[in-house]
Design a protein around this motif. Structure first.
Motif, PDB file in Angstrom:
ATOM      1  N   ASN A 163      13.558  95.282  48.660  1.00  0.00           N
ATOM      2  CA  ASN A 163      12.606  95.403  47.548  1.00  0.00           C
ATOM      3  C   ASN A 163      12.895  96.613  46.674  1.00  0.00           C
ATOM      4  O   ASN A 163      12.569  96.619  45.495  1.00  0.00           O
ATOM      5  N   ASN A 164      13.493  97.638  47.252  1.00  0.00           N
ATOM      6  CA  ASN A 164      13.734  98.886  46.540  1.00  0.00           C
ATOM      7  C   ASN A 164      15.034  98.780  45.750  1.00  0.00           C
ATOM      8  O   ASN A 164      16.109  98.638  46.328  1.00  0.00           O
ATOM      9  N   ASP A 165      14.940  98.865  44.444  1.00  0.00           N
ATOM     10  CA  ASP A 165      16.116  98.689  43.592  1.00  0.00           C
ATOM     11  C   ASP A 165      17.231  99.687  43.875  1.00  0.00           C
ATOM     12  O   ASP A 165      18.393  99.376  43.694  1.00  0.00           O
ATOM     13  N   SER A 166      16.894 100.872  44.321  1.00  0.00           N
ATOM     14  CA  SER A 166      17.934 101.868  44.539  1.00  0.00           C
ATOM     15  C   SER A 166      18.558 101.762  45.926  1.00  0.00           C
ATOM     16  O   SER A 166      19.579 102.383  46.185  1.00  0.00           O
ATOM     17  N   LEU A 167      17.970 100.975  46.827  1.00  0.00           N
ATOM     18  CA  LEU A 167      18.464 100.910  48.195  1.00  0.00           C
ATOM     19  C   LEU A 167      18.976  99.539  48.619  1.00  0.00           C
ATOM     20  O   LEU A 167      19.285  99.327  49.778  1.00  0.00           O
ATOM     21  N   LYS A 168      19.093  98.591  47.721  1.00  0.00           N
ATOM     22  CA  LYS A 168      19.341  97.217  48.146  1.00  0.00           C
ATOM     23  C   LYS A 168      20.805  96.871  48.438  1.00  0.00           C
ATOM     24  O   LYS A 168      21.061  95.833  49.030  1.00  0.00           O
ATOM     25  N   LEU A 169      21.759  97.688  48.090  1.00  0.00           N
ATOM     26  CA  LEU A 169      23.161  97.338  48.310  1.00  0.00           C
ATOM     27  C   LEU A 169      23.498  97.221  49.795  1.00  0.00           C
ATOM     28  O   LEU A 169      24.017  96.197  50.240  1.00  0.00           O
ATOM     29  N   LYS A 170      23.200  98.239  50.571  1.00  0.00           N
ATOM     30  CA  LYS A 170      23.536  98.199  51.998  1.00  0.00           C
ATOM     31  C   LYS A 170      22.764  97.114  52.745  1.00  0.00           C
ATOM     32  O   LYS A 170      23.352  96.389  53.546  1.00  0.00           O
TER      33      LYS A 170
ATOM     34  N   SER B 224       6.951  89.673  53.022  1.00  0.00           N
ATOM     35  CA  SER B 224       7.101  91.091  52.674  1.00  0.00           C
ATOM     36  C   SER B 224       7.958  91.289  51.436  1.00  0.00           C
ATOM     37  O   SER B 224       8.015  92.399  50.904  1.00  0.00           O
ATOM     38  N   ALA B 225       8.657  90.253  51.013  1.00  0.00           N
ATOM     39  CA  ALA B 225       9.521  90.355  49.830  1.00  0.00           C
ATOM     40  C   ALA B 225       8.640  90.387  48.585  1.00  0.00           C
ATOM     41  O   ALA B 225       7.869  89.457  48.343  1.00  0.00           O
ATOM     42  N   LYS B 226       8.760  91.437  47.803  1.00  0.00           N
ATOM     43  CA  LYS B 226       7.918  91.597  46.616  1.00  0.00           C
ATOM     44  C   LYS B 226       8.686  91.442  45.308  1.00  0.00           C
ATOM     45  O   LYS B 226       8.111  91.130  44.288  1.00  0.00           O
ATOM     46  N   THR B 227       9.986  91.663  45.341  1.00  0.00           N
ATOM     47  CA  THR B 227      10.767  91.603  44.107  1.00  0.00           C
ATOM     48  C   THR B 227      11.480  90.263  43.987  1.00  0.00           C
ATOM     49  O   THR B 227      11.687  89.561  44.981  1.00  0.00           O
ATOM     50  N   PHE B 228      11.850  89.937  42.751  1.00  0.00           N
ATOM     51  CA  PHE B 228      12.603  88.707  42.513  1.00  0.00           C
ATOM     52  C   PHE B 228      13.889  88.717  43.331  1.00  0.00           C
ATOM     53  O   PHE B 228      14.237  87.720  43.967  1.00  0.00           O
ATOM     54  N   TYR B 229      14.590  89.841  43.326  1.00  0.00           N
ATOM     55  CA  TYR B 229      15.877  89.928  44.026  1.00  0.00           C
ATOM     56  C   TYR B 229      15.712  89.633  45.515  1.00  0.00           C
ATOM     57  O   TYR B 229      16.473  88.847  46.086  1.00  0.00           O
ATOM     58  N   ALA B 230      14.738  90.273  46.158  1.00  0.00           N
ATOM     59  CA  ALA B 230      14.548  90.101  47.599  1.00  0.00           C
ATOM     60  C   ALA B 230      14.201  88.651  47.931  1.00  0.00           C
ATOM     61  O   ALA B 230      14.751  88.069  48.866  1.00  0.00           O
ATOM     62  N   ARG B 231      13.309  88.059  47.160  1.00  0.00           N
ATOM     63  CA  ARG B 231      12.913  86.675  47.425  1.00  0.00           C
ATOM     64  C   ARG B 231      14.077  85.710  47.212  1.00  0.00           C
ATOM     65  O   ARG B 231      14.332  84.835  48.035  1.00  0.00           O
ATOM     66  N   GLU B 232      14.775  85.876  46.102  1.00  0.00           N
ATOM     67  CA  GLU B 232      15.904  84.994  45.811  1.00  0.00           C
ATOM     68  C   GLU B 232      17.000  85.142  46.873  1.00  0.00           C
ATOM     69  O   GLU B 232      17.579  84.144  47.329  1.00  0.00           O
ATOM     70  N   PHE B 233      17.263  86.360  47.278  1.00  0.00           N
ATOM     71  CA  PHE B 233      18.312  86.605  48.271  1.00  0.00           C
ATOM     72  C   PHE B 233      17.957  85.973  49.616  1.00  0.00           C
ATOM     73  O   PHE B 233      18.815  85.362  50.262  1.00  0.00           O
ATOM     74  N   ILE B 234      16.707  86.079  50.014  1.00  0.00           N
ATOM     75  CA  ILE B 234      16.292  85.471  51.281  1.00  0.00           C
ATOM     76  C   ILE B 234      16.402  83.948  51.201  1.00  0.00           C
ATOM     77  O   ILE B 234      16.860  83.307  52.153  1.00  0.00           O
TER      78      ILE B 234
ATOM     79  N   LYS C 208       7.001  74.155  44.221  1.00  0.00           N
ATOM     80  CA  LYS C 208       6.026  74.139  43.124  1.00  0.00           C
ATOM     81  C   LYS C 208       6.112  75.396  42.262  1.00  0.00           C
ATOM     82  O   LYS C 208       5.556  75.436  41.176  1.00  0.00           O
ATOM     83  N   ASN C 209       6.800  76.402  42.739  1.00  0.00           N
ATOM     84  CA  ASN C 209       6.905  77.677  42.047  1.00  0.00           C
ATOM     85  C   ASN C 209       7.922  77.560  40.906  1.00  0.00           C
ATOM     86  O   ASN C 209       9.068  77.169  41.124  1.00  0.00           O
ATOM     87  N   GLU C 210       7.499  77.907  39.699  1.00  0.00           N
ATOM     88  CA  GLU C 210       8.384  77.799  38.529  1.00  0.00           C
ATOM     89  C   GLU C 210       9.602  78.719  38.650  1.00  0.00           C
ATOM     90  O   GLU C 210      10.687  78.382  38.193  1.00  0.00           O
ATOM     91  N   THR C 211       9.424  79.884  39.270  1.00  0.00           N
ATOM     92  CA  THR C 211      10.513  80.855  39.361  1.00  0.00           C
ATOM     93  C   THR C 211      11.513  80.509  40.451  1.00  0.00           C
ATOM     94  O   THR C 211      12.719  80.618  40.257  1.00  0.00           O
ATOM     95  N   PHE C 212      11.019  80.100  41.615  1.00  0.00           N
ATOM     96  CA  PHE C 212      11.897  79.902  42.770  1.00  0.00           C
ATOM     97  C   PHE C 212      12.094  78.439  43.156  1.00  0.00           C
ATOM     98  O   PHE C 212      12.791  78.143  44.130  1.00  0.00           O
ATOM     99  N   GLY C 213      11.500  77.516  42.415  1.00  0.00           N
ATOM    100  CA  GLY C 213      11.596  76.099  42.752  1.00  0.00           C
ATOM    101  C   GLY C 213      13.020  75.572  42.763  1.00  0.00           C
ATOM    102  O   GLY C 213      13.399  74.799  43.647  1.00  0.00           O
ATOM    103  N   GLY C 214      13.820  75.968  41.797  1.00  0.00           N
ATOM    104  CA  GLY C 214      15.213  75.507  41.738  1.00  0.00           C
ATOM    105  C   GLY C 214      16.026  76.002  42.920  1.00  0.00           C
ATOM    106  O   GLY C 214      16.783  75.226  43.529  1.00  0.00           O
TER     107      GLY C 214
END
Length: 184
Positions: free
Chosen positions: A63-70, A102-112, A133-139
């Motif tokens: 979720n943290n943009d500065s810590l997500k690489l590792k 627990s995933a709050k950001t678009f990146y975390a949800r999409e990655f999972i 049914k979710n417009e953002t993650f349905g695809g």
């Protein structure tokens, strides 16, 4: 007086254990991105013993943009390792489904969602079908269900198509078309 000292010792012990668990996630993913292969193997072995709190801590790092690489590299490596073992694959799928909340950001949800797609286990069908049914993650959810390629995932896609509209209906139909495609 002895009771107070006993309570203090118990409290310190519990606090130390809690801090050690949080620190263990960060220590485990420190060897990524693959600078030292022997440490990566140790980290992946360590991830086999993680409980739900450690998986949620990893998602918190995603979720943290500065810590997500590792954490991204760590989870990707672990998914690749777990995909070779059926019981480990199912356990990891269940852990990721539980940690998805627990995933709050678009990146975390999409990655999972993408990692659940790679694992291809039926334990993810319920979560993924709820995301149709979710417009953002349905695809992404539709593609993940098509990748699972099981009877349950096909039923979830077919059922969702009946009530879907707009872009989601197109994504679900494309996933079903992909599901039904047979090479000549």
């Amino acid at each position: 007086m002895k009771n107070k000292i006993s309570y203090l010792l118990i409290f310190l012990f519990c606090a130390t254990q809690l801090l050690a668990q949080v620190g263990s996630v960060k220590n485990t993913i420190n060897s990524f991105p693959y600078q030292r292969p022997s440490e990566v193997e140790t980290a992946i072995t360590s991830m086999h013993t993680w409980g739900s709190s450690q998986w949620k801590e990893l998602v918190h790092l995603l979720n943290n943009d500065s810590l997500k690489l590792k954490p991204t590299y760590a989870l990707n490596a672990y998914v690749n390792d777990a995909s070779l073992n059926a019981s480990l694959k199912q356990q990891l799928t269940e852990n990721l489904v539980a940690a998805y909340g627990s995933a709050k950001t678009f990146y975390a949800r999409e990655f999972i969602i993408k990692q659940l797609s790679l694992l291809g286990d039926d334990a993810a069908v319920k979560l993924l079908s709820s995301l149709l049914k979710n417009e953002t993650f349905g695809g992404n959810a539709a593609r993940a269900l098509a990748s699972i390629h099981s009877t349950a995932s096909k039923q979830a896609l077919t059922k969702a198509l009946k009530s879907a509209s707009g872009a989601n209906a197109k994504h679900i139909q494309a996933a079903l078309d992909n599901f039904n495609f047979i090479l000549p």
